[in-house]
Design an enzyme around this catalytic site. Structure first.
Site, mmCIF file in Angstrom:
data_model
loop_
_atom_site.group_PDB
_atom_site.id
_atom_site.type_symbol
_atom_site.label_atom_id
_atom_site.label_comp_id
_atom_site.label_asym_id
_atom_site.label_seq_id
_atom_site.Cartn_x
_atom_site.Cartn_y
_atom_site.Cartn_z
ATOM 1 N N TYR A 1 -25.886 -31.224 -37.921
ATOM 2 C CA TYR A 1 -25.529 -29.867 -37.466
ATOM 3 C C TYR A 1 -25.990 -28.764 -38.421
ATOM 4 O O TYR A 1 -26.362 -29.029 -39.542
ATOM 5 C CB TYR A 1 -24.065 -29.741 -37.086
ATOM 6 C CG TYR A 1 -22.955 -30.032 -38.075
ATOM 7 C CD1 TYR A 1 -23.149 -30.148 -39.440
ATOM 8 C CD2 TYR A 1 -21.647 -30.161 -37.587
ATOM 9 C CE1 TYR A 1 -22.083 -30.386 -40.296
ATOM 10 C CE2 TYR A 1 -20.579 -30.407 -38.432
ATOM 11 C CZ TYR A 1 -20.804 -30.520 -39.787
ATOM 12 O OH TYR A 1 -19.760 -30.745 -40.607
ATOM 13 N N GLU A 2 -25.988 -27.559 -37.865
ATOM 14 C CA GLU A 2 -26.543 -26.382 -38.541
ATOM 15 C C GLU A 2 -27.974 -26.659 -39.015
ATOM 16 O O GLU A 2 -28.372 -26.309 -40.114
ATOM 17 C CB GLU A 2 -25.601 -25.915 -39.673
ATOM 18 C CG GLU A 2 -24.273 -25.510 -39.049
ATOM 19 C CD GLU A 2 -23.354 -24.736 -39.953
ATOM 20 O OE1 GLU A 2 -23.864 -23.962 -40.787
ATOM 21 O OE2 GLU A 2 -22.135 -24.892 -39.795
ATOM 22 N N GLY A 3 -28.699 -27.289 -38.123
ATOM 23 C CA GLY A 3 -30.100 -27.640 -38.400
ATOM 24 C C GLY A 3 -30.198 -29.071 -38.876
ATOM 25 O O GLY A 3 -29.652 -29.423 -39.909
#
Lengths: 381, 257
Positions: A364-366
């Site tokens: 997550y978050e990239g």
């Protein structure tokens, strides 16, 4: 370069560590098993401690501490409960920080202050079924109608979804603009008519943290809830995620440290062939690698946090910290299970949970791949 | 009202202790330090009292090297108003009488209404300093308190005695109280208060200005007790464990004779 923490940073670390060990540690296994988010313990109490607004100025209800203190706080929480770590990170980095960075004075007073004080929880809705790492695929639309914006669409995988009171929502406000142009950011309050919650995700790890679908059906919000200039949503999202990556990197660091602490203490107690297994070189080498990786990750995370506080550019450093710390978390937790042997595979010990919790930090978050894209584009331009 | 709380920095008790080269104290290097646990209750009680009464001024005092200031910041973040750091690199060499004399010399013309200390320190554990400060100042002391109330100038404290008995003691200010574990629930300093603590007054006073007495005792030797036989961990299936246990109880004790 100064590698010493300040007295305040040390005191913040000790305080959060004591809180995490005394209040959070005991229930983390049960919360994971029951997929139970405990609002009081995992959020309200963080507010009482002043963690929910750690980096914001006192005038907006914050503690006025620096980004490094924030990183240390997320690390310490995640060391015993990664779900609490991400709850804080999503609230602060993704929910509150965009209002601090891009909000009007009035928006800061109305929304940032209760978020910083911890009386309200924040969340962030960017990801959609067709738009994850590629924000240009956003299919949530915002249509201007008089003094209101009308939102329609669905956001998925929203951390703190359903429980948070204030959401930063990205929607296409210009139908004709292509890709990431024409996206705007909006502040949406829970209980706004037309805003409901869909599927609650059942996850492999961070199971005590909420991840939920957000549904907008003719959801009308005041024009004043546009965050930043119209069409600047993509920029706001990217800038917000830069800071968010420091939070997730800190979470990954904390998970790794927690797994290492458990592994080394087990290795010193567990006896085989009449001696503690920590006496065997095979185990020592694993522990040595784990300790070294964690230390390297910590330096990257602290450097990114330091740069954020000092007003220096930190996109690349945050991506590097997130990439390295999350891969460290996965490797260290896997080795921690190995040190525990068969016991590590059971739920009687915390390392299997930590291994499950670690995986999300690479996603997550990239994803790790996106972090490499960010880093690659910055070093090759 | 003027309140003083005296705190000491001690090693984390989970540290691996080594003896110093003289063999009369532990080696001070490579240790993690924290506030003496009993003193945390003293600070909390002092802060609660300060919140209860109007116009209270709460001073926190500690004797020791520069590193004790870190712990004093915690006390300031918990709610103390100002700090007095008696700067002394050799405080660990001083006996309880010397330490108490230094505190009393600091306190004597400051007219503190109440003084709180921990019941004892976790490292020396003499339990003498609080009482000696009170004696030197000529004020009453109530030791080992597990409950505290202050109303209309009257102090009411509960003391914990052996055998599950408690005693209720009343006195009036000025007085000194030594605090037992469990007296209250020490608060976590909040982050905004940690940040504000750095702006609070933290005076440094050289110990020589207050240290005017000679010691009355010395620690001749500190040592680890000789290791006795370690515990026994039985392993195996339940039935087998029971057999082993019965055999041990028969052979080594009179329980199953």
């Amino acid at each position: 370069m100064n590698f010493q923490l300040t007295e305040e940073q040390k005191l913040i670390r000790d305080t959060v560590r004591a809180f995490a060990e005394n209040e959070l540690a005991d229930g983390s296994k049960e919360r994971d098993e029951q997929e139970r988010f405990d609002r009081v313990l995992m959020f309200d109490k963080l507010g009482e401690l002043g963690l929910t607004g750690i980096i914001f100025p006192e005038e907006f209800g914050g503690a006025g501490a620096d980004y490094l203190s924030y990183a240390i706080a997320v690390e310490e929480l995640s060391r015993v409960c990664a779900s609490t770590g991400v709850t804080l990170s999503a609230h602060l980095s993704l929910g509150a920080n965009p209002i601090y960075l891009f909000g009007s004075e009035k928006q800061k007073q109305n929304y940032l202050t209760p978020l910083a004080e911890g009386s309200k929880m924040g969340a962030f809705g960017l990801t959609e079924p067709s738009a994850g790492s590629d924000a240009g695929g956003t299919r949530t639309f915002a249509l201007r109608d008089g003094d209101e914006w009308v939102l329609n669409g669905t956001k998925i995988f929203t951390t703190n979804g359903g429980e948070a009171e204030i959401y930063i929502i990205f929607a296409r406000s210009d139908k004709h603009a292509e890709k990431h142009h024409g996206i705007s950011a909006f502040i949406v309050e829970k209980e706004t008519p037309g805003f409901t919650f869909g599927k609650k995700e059942e996850k492999m790890g961070i199971r005590a943290s909420l991840t939920r679908e957000l549904v907008f059906e003719n959801c009308r919000i005041p024009i004043n809830n546009l965050l930043g200039p119209e069409g600047s949503g993509f920029k706001i999202a990217m800038k917000t995620l830069d800071g968010g990556r420091i939070g997730i990197a800190s979470q990954a660091l904390g998970i790794a440290q927690g797994a290492f602490d458990a592994a080394i203490s087990y290795a010193k107690e567990r006896k085989q062939f009449d001696q503690p297994i920590a006496g065997f070189q095979a185990v020592q080498f694993m522990l040595a690698d784990m300790a070294t990786q964690i230390e390297a990750a910590r330096l990257l995370v602290y450097q990114a946090a330091y740069r954020a506080s000092a007003g220096l550019s930190y996109s690349k450093e945050a991506a590097m910290a997130k990439l390295f710390a999350s891969e460290t978390a996965m490797q260290v937790t896997t080795k921690a299970v190995q040190v525990f042997g068969g016991y590590g595979y059971t739920r009687d010990y915390p390392v299997e949970r930590m291994m499950r919790d670690a995986k999300i930090t690479e996603l997550y978050e990239g994803t790790s791949e996106i972090q490499r894209v960010v880093i690659g584009s910055m070093i090759c331009r | 009202m003027k309140i003083l709380v005296c705190i000491k920095q001690v090693p984390d008790m989970e540290s691996k202790f080594k003896l110093n080269s003289e063999g009369n104290w532990y080696d001070n290097s490579d240790l993690a330090w924290r506030m003496n646990e009993y003193d945390e209750y003293a600070v909390e009680q002092a802060v609660q009292l300060k919140t209860q009464v109007d116009e209270a001024d709460l001073t926190v005092l500690s004797i020791g090297p520069d590193r004790v200031k870190e712990m004093m910041k915690k006390a300031l973040a918990m709610g103390c108003d100002r700090g007095a750091h008696i700067s002394d690199d050799d405080s660990f060499k001083k006996d309880p009488y010397e330490i108490a004399s230094i505190i009393a010399a600091f306190a004597k013309d400051k007219e503190f209404d109440l003084i709180f200390t921990g019941m004892q320190s976790q490292d020396r554990g003499s339990g003498q300093v609080g009482v000696l400060v009170a004696e030197t100042l000529g004020i009453p002391s109530i030791t080992t308190i597990v409950d505290f109330a202050f109303a209309a100038g009257q102090i009411t404290a509960k003391r914990e005695l052996e055998g599950g008995i408690k005693a209720l003691i009343k006195t009036t200010a000025p007085a000194l109280l030594t605090c037992q574990l469990g007296l209250n629930t020490p608060r976590y300093p909040t982050l905004p208060n940690i940040m504000k603590a750095k702006k609070k007054e933290l005076l440094s006073i050289p110990v020589a200005e207050l240290h005017k007495v000679a010691s009355k005792q010395e620690t001749a030797r500190m040592y680890f007790p000789e290791k006795r036989g370690g515990g026994l961990v039985l392993e195996g299936a339940v039935g087998n464990l029971a057999d082993q246990l019965i055999k041990i109880l028969k052979d080594k004790t009179g329980v199953l004779a």
